[in-house]
Scaffold this motif. Structure first.
Motif, PDB file in Angstrom:
ATOM      1  N   ALA A 189       0.832  -1.209   0.000  1.00 32.93           N
ATOM      2  CA  ALA A 189       0.000   0.000   0.000  1.00 32.93           C
ATOM      3  C   ALA A 189       0.866   1.258   0.000  1.00 32.93           C
ATOM      4  N   GLU A 190       2.016   1.194   0.677  1.00 37.63           N
ATOM      5  CA  GLU A 190       2.850   2.401   0.778  1.00 37.63           C
ATOM      6  C   GLU A 190       3.358   2.854  -0.593  1.00 37.63           C
ATOM      7  N   ASP A 191       3.692   1.902  -1.464  1.00 39.36           N
ATOM      8  CA  ASP A 191       4.160   2.278  -2.809  1.00 39.36           C
ATOM      9  C   ASP A 191       3.100   3.125  -3.514  1.00 39.36           C
ATOM     10  N   ALA A 192       1.847   2.681  -3.391  1.00 39.13           N
ATOM     11  CA  ALA A 192       0.746   3.401  -4.036  1.00 39.13           C
ATOM     12  C   ALA A 192       0.542   4.761  -3.381  1.00 39.13           C
ATOM     13  N   ALA A 193       0.593   4.792  -2.044  1.00 33.21           N
ATOM     14  CA  ALA A 193       0.364   6.046  -1.312  1.00 33.21           C
ATOM     15  C   ALA A 193       1.434   7.076  -1.646  1.00 33.21           C
ATOM     16  N   ARG A 194       2.656   6.610  -1.890  1.00 30.58           N
ATOM     17  CA  ARG A 194       3.744   7.534  -2.204  1.00 30.58           C
ATOM     18  C   ARG A 194       3.691   8.046  -3.640  1.00 30.58           C
ATOM     19  N   LEU A 195       3.310   7.173  -4.580  1.00 31.15           N
ATOM     20  CA  LEU A 195       3.570   7.500  -5.987  1.00 31.15           C
ATOM     21  C   LEU A 195       2.349   7.606  -6.887  1.00 31.15           C
ATOM     22  N   ASN A 198      -3.894   7.053  -8.976  1.00 35.08           N
ATOM     23  CA  ASN A 198      -5.029   6.127  -8.982  1.00 35.08           C
ATOM     24  C   ASN A 198      -4.569   4.781  -8.468  1.00 35.08           C
ATOM     25  N   VAL A 199      -5.449   4.107  -7.767  1.00 34.61           N
ATOM     26  CA  VAL A 199      -5.122   2.772  -7.261  1.00 34.61           C
ATOM     27  C   VAL A 199      -6.219   1.812  -7.718  1.00 34.61           C
ATOM     28  N   LEU A 200      -5.783   0.762  -8.400  1.00 39.15           N
ATOM     29  CA  LEU A 200      -6.713  -0.295  -8.786  1.00 39.15           C
ATOM     30  C   LEU A 200      -6.424  -1.484  -7.881  1.00 39.15           C
ATOM     31  N   ILE A 201      -7.418  -1.921  -7.142  1.00 44.93           N
ATOM     32  CA  ILE A 201      -7.212  -3.038  -6.221  1.00 44.93           C
ATOM     33  C   ILE A 201      -7.716  -4.316  -6.877  1.00 44.93           C
ATOM     34  N   LEU A 202      -6.789  -5.259  -7.012  1.00 41.53           N
ATOM     35  CA  LEU A 202      -7.105  -6.536  -7.659  1.00 41.53           C
ATOM     36  C   LEU A 202      -7.358  -7.581  -6.595  1.00 41.53           C
ATOM     37  N   SER A 203      -8.438  -8.344  -6.787  1.00 39.95           N
ATOM     38  CA  SER A 203      -8.571  -9.520  -5.934  1.00 39.95           C
ATOM     39  C   SER A 203      -9.398 -10.583  -6.636  1.00 39.95           C
ATOM     40  N   ALA A 207      -8.573 -12.827 -11.300  1.00 36.06           N
ATOM     41  CA  ALA A 207      -8.459 -11.487 -10.726  1.00 36.06           C
ATOM     42  C   ALA A 207      -9.306 -10.483 -11.494  1.00 36.06           C
ATOM     43  N   THR A 208     -10.014  -9.635 -10.737  1.00 35.35           N
ATOM     44  CA  THR A 208     -10.715  -8.491 -11.328  1.00 35.35           C
ATOM     45  C   THR A 208     -10.421  -7.269 -10.456  1.00 35.35           C
ATOM     46  N   ILE A 209     -10.782  -6.087 -10.960  1.00 29.28           N
ATOM     47  CA  ILE A 209     -10.624  -4.873 -10.141  1.00 29.28           C
ATOM     48  C   ILE A 209     -11.820  -4.821  -9.197  1.00 29.28           C
ATOM     49  N   THR A 210     -11.559  -4.927  -7.913  1.00 31.35           N
ATOM     50  CA  THR A 210     -12.666  -4.920  -6.954  1.00 31.35           C
ATOM     51  C   THR A 210     -12.860  -3.548  -6.316  1.00 31.35           C
ATOM     52  N   ASP A 211     -11.851  -2.691  -6.369  1.00 29.35           N
ATOM     53  CA  ASP A 211     -11.994  -1.329  -5.863  1.00 29.35           C
ATOM     54  C   ASP A 211     -11.049  -0.408  -6.596  1.00 29.35           C
ATOM     55  N   GLN A 212     -11.411   0.864  -6.583  1.00 31.18           N
ATOM     56  CA  GLN A 212     -10.604   1.870  -7.274  1.00 31.18           C
ATOM     57  C   GLN A 212     -10.570   3.118  -6.404  1.00 31.18           C
ATOM     58  N   LEU A 213      -9.387   3.684  -6.203  1.00 30.71           N
ATOM     59  CA  LEU A 213      -9.262   4.889  -5.375  1.00 30.71           C
ATOM     60  C   LEU A 213      -8.536   5.979  -6.154  1.00 30.71           C
ATOM     61  N   THR A 214      -8.926   7.227  -5.909  1.00 30.36           N
ATOM     62  CA  THR A 214      -8.189   8.357  -6.464  1.00 30.36           C
ATOM     63  C   THR A 214      -7.439   9.027  -5.324  1.00 30.36           C
ATOM     64  N   VAL A 231      -2.237   5.371   3.099  1.00 33.74           N
ATOM     65  CA  VAL A 231      -1.974   3.948   3.387  1.00 33.74           C
ATOM     66  C   VAL A 231      -3.186   3.359   4.117  1.00 33.74           C
ATOM     67  N   GLU A 232      -3.692   4.105   5.093  1.00 32.22           N
ATOM     68  CA  GLU A 232      -4.838   3.603   5.871  1.00 32.22           C
ATOM     69  C   GLU A 232      -6.068   3.442   4.975  1.00 32.22           C
ATOM     70  N   MET A 233      -6.270   4.444   4.112  1.00 35.96           N
ATOM     71  CA  MET A 233      -7.425   4.392   3.194  1.00 35.96           C
ATOM     72  C   MET A 233      -7.325   3.155   2.284  1.00 35.96           C
ATOM     73  N   ILE A 234      -6.126   2.904   1.781  1.00 29.64           N
ATOM     74  CA  ILE A 234      -5.935   1.762   0.875  1.00 29.64           C
ATOM     75  C   ILE A 234      -6.126   0.451   1.635  1.00 29.64           C
ATOM     76  N   GLU A 235      -5.505   0.362   2.818  1.00 29.09           N
ATOM     77  CA  GLU A 235      -5.604  -0.884   3.599  1.00 29.09           C
ATOM     78  C   GLU A 235      -7.057  -1.168   3.985  1.00 29.09           C
ATOM     79  N   THR A 236      -7.796  -0.116   4.358  1.00 27.61           N
ATOM     80  CA  THR A 236      -9.202  -0.310   4.749  1.00 27.61           C
ATOM     81  C   THR A 236     -10.012  -0.784   3.548  1.00 27.61           C
TER      82      THR A 236
END
Ligand code: ADP
Length: 239
Positions: A189-195, A198-203, A207-214, A231-236
């Motif tokens: 999660a930290e890599d995404a939070a730093r750089l 957009n975050v596409l969460i695969l699960s 595998a499909t995209i189950t969540d997407q964050l800006t 990081v907290e937002m992504i982990e949650t």
């Protein structure tokens, strides 16, 4: 570097020969030009498979991937940064950068080395470079093709903390100055939070995209509080 292209990814199904289940299914994403997108998911879920499809290396799937409207397999090859530097020990840093593709000139390689702070080390061999310099040489090789599209496959795994910080800062500054489109595959999660913007969460399997964050804060301006919040937002979200 050419400004980053936009991507349209639509993978109906990717199944490896002999495999009982597909690795990817119903994967659809639009990647904005010049954005940094983190593709986040656990090991073995299909992230590298996805990058190989986007790079046009793996064509054995059903669906379409276009880069600025052109089929991925016909587009200019993207820059690739892997977990390990993969430098050829018998070539100098300059010549390693020139292996990025056919026709990378000495001038282009020097410009790319300069972007990663290695202009003064062009004539050194990999064993003469520190671990951090080897990583930066690998990044220079990824930039040398001038494709505007950078694919990063878990580039921070197994690095010590100081080196991770160095690479985060370097990639953030390249994102701010050159505006390439970057896809960053990671399980952290930290890599995404730093750089990432957009975050596409695969699960799941396939595998499909189950969540997407800006993540709207400018990448270069994220302080430790903003990063911890992301990081907290992504982990949650991924739980
Ligand atoms: P990740 O990058 O998320 O760790 P990969 O894309 O490497 O995942 O792998 C996803 C799945 O596809 C894994 O179950 C892996 O075993 C399988 N896989 C990857 N490459 C091949 C291959 N060449 N042949 C068969 N199965 C493969």
């Amino acid at each position: 570097m050419a400004s980053g292209p936009g991507l349209k990814i639509s993978i109906d199904e990717k199944r490896y020969p002999g495999s009982t289940a597909p690795t990817l299914s119903g994967f659809k994403a639009e990647i904005a030009p010049g954005s940094v997108t983190a593709i986040l998911g656990p090991s073995g879920i299909g992230k590298s498979t996805l990058l190989r499809i986007i790079a046009g290396i793996d064509r054995d799937y059903s669906g379409h991937v276009t880069i600025n409207g052109q089929p991925a397999a016909e587009a200019a090859p993207p820059g690739f940064l892997f977990q390990d530097p993969r430098l050829l020990p018998w070539l100098t840093a300059l010549d390693n950068v020139r292996t990025a593709g056919v026709g990378v000139s000495i001038e282009q390689a020097i410009v790319a080395l300069g972007k990663t702070g290695l202009a003064g080390q062009a004539s050194l061999y990999p064993h003469q470079l520190s671990g951090g310099m080897q990583r930066r040489a690998a990044l220079a090789r990824a930039l040398a093709l001038n494709a505007g599209l950078l694919l990063l496959d878990e580039p921070f795994v197994s690095l010590d903390r100081a080196l991770v910080e160095e690479m985060y800062n370097l990639i953030a500054s390249i994102a701010a100055s050159d505006g390439p489109t970057m896809l960053l595959v990671t399980h952290m999660a930290e890599d995404a939070a730093r750089l990432a913007n957009n975050v596409l969460i695969l699960s799941g399997r396939p595998a499909t995209i189950t969540d997407q964050l800006t993540l709207s804060a400018p990448i270069a301006e994220r302080d430790s509080n903003a990063i911890a919040r992301y990081v907290e937002m992504i982990e949650t979200t991924r739980d």
